[in-house]
Design a protein around this motif. Sequence first.
Motif, PDB file in Angstrom:
ATOM      1  N   ILE A  74     -51.576 -31.271  20.225  1.00  0.00           N
ATOM      2  CA  ILE A  74     -52.106 -30.959  21.541  1.00  0.00           C
ATOM      3  C   ILE A  74     -50.930 -30.545  22.412  1.00  0.00           C
ATOM      4  O   ILE A  74     -49.877 -31.186  22.402  1.00  0.00           O
ATOM      5  N   SER A  76     -48.359 -30.251  25.232  1.00  0.00           N
ATOM      6  CA  SER A  76     -47.895 -31.279  26.165  1.00  0.00           C
ATOM      7  C   SER A  76     -48.241 -30.943  27.616  1.00  0.00           C
ATOM      8  O   SER A  76     -48.375 -31.824  28.450  1.00  0.00           O
ATOM      9  N   SER A  78     -51.033 -29.130  28.511  1.00  0.00           N
ATOM     10  CA  SER A  78     -52.471 -28.989  28.713  1.00  0.00           C
ATOM     11  C   SER A  78     -53.226 -29.678  27.583  1.00  0.00           C
ATOM     12  O   SER A  78     -53.184 -29.225  26.449  1.00  0.00           O
ATOM     13  N   PRO A  79     -53.930 -30.760  27.863  1.00  0.00           N
ATOM     14  CA  PRO A  79     -54.595 -31.536  26.810  1.00  0.00           C
ATOM     15  C   PRO A  79     -55.773 -30.833  26.141  1.00  0.00           C
ATOM     16  O   PRO A  79     -56.265 -31.304  25.130  1.00  0.00           O
ATOM     17  N   ASN A  80     -56.215 -29.690  26.681  1.00  0.00           N
ATOM     18  CA  ASN A  80     -57.319 -28.982  26.030  1.00  0.00           C
ATOM     19  C   ASN A  80     -56.826 -27.786  25.205  1.00  0.00           C
ATOM     20  O   ASN A  80     -57.622 -26.988  24.729  1.00  0.00           O
TER      21      ASN A  80
END
Length: 197
Positions: A74, A76, A78-80
């Motif tokens: 994922i 770092s 942006s978690p999406n």
Amino acid sequence: MAGKITVHETEKEYESIVTDVGNALMMNAVKNGTKVIITDFAVGDGNGEYYRPETGMTELKNELWRGKINSCEICSDSPNILIVTAVCPGTVGGFTIREIAVFDQDNHMIAVGNTPDTPKVTVTDGVVNELRLMMEIALINGDSVELLIDPYIVTATKKDIEEIWEKIRENGKVTVGTAETPYEANEIRFIVSELPY
């Protein structure tokens, strides 16, 4: 279900998008509590031309290599954003990469992207050109995606090894031991079935 990631270079745009098939599979996975299992990474030359990927695509315009996924993480920032990587070996080449895609275990193209012209030479061209490939995929629900990584296929690049050594230097303590022994703080342990002493 998912967005796209776009990079501008002069008048051309480069992006990766989730396909209609990929979106449908991920929505179905969320609904049923299952997973879309991504296994393969592919590249092609786009039949020699720049093009913009479309969500209705089900295959690359001219696929020239396909291999197993090497890693995923994922982003770092942006978690999406899911970052999927693979390594195209030095024995493959003699073409220019203009398109990339990832596929699930049932050969459905989940996401597709275009890239700036990237020559892929072979060992026989006089240069060992192992190429690390990366695709960023914007997901609304990352829980619906799983990557199936074959431990016999995964290839560590020089960058991977450097990152591992940096972690070892930061944490300082490297030991050899069994899995049953309690871990100490900041310990990096090489697991063995039994100690030789």
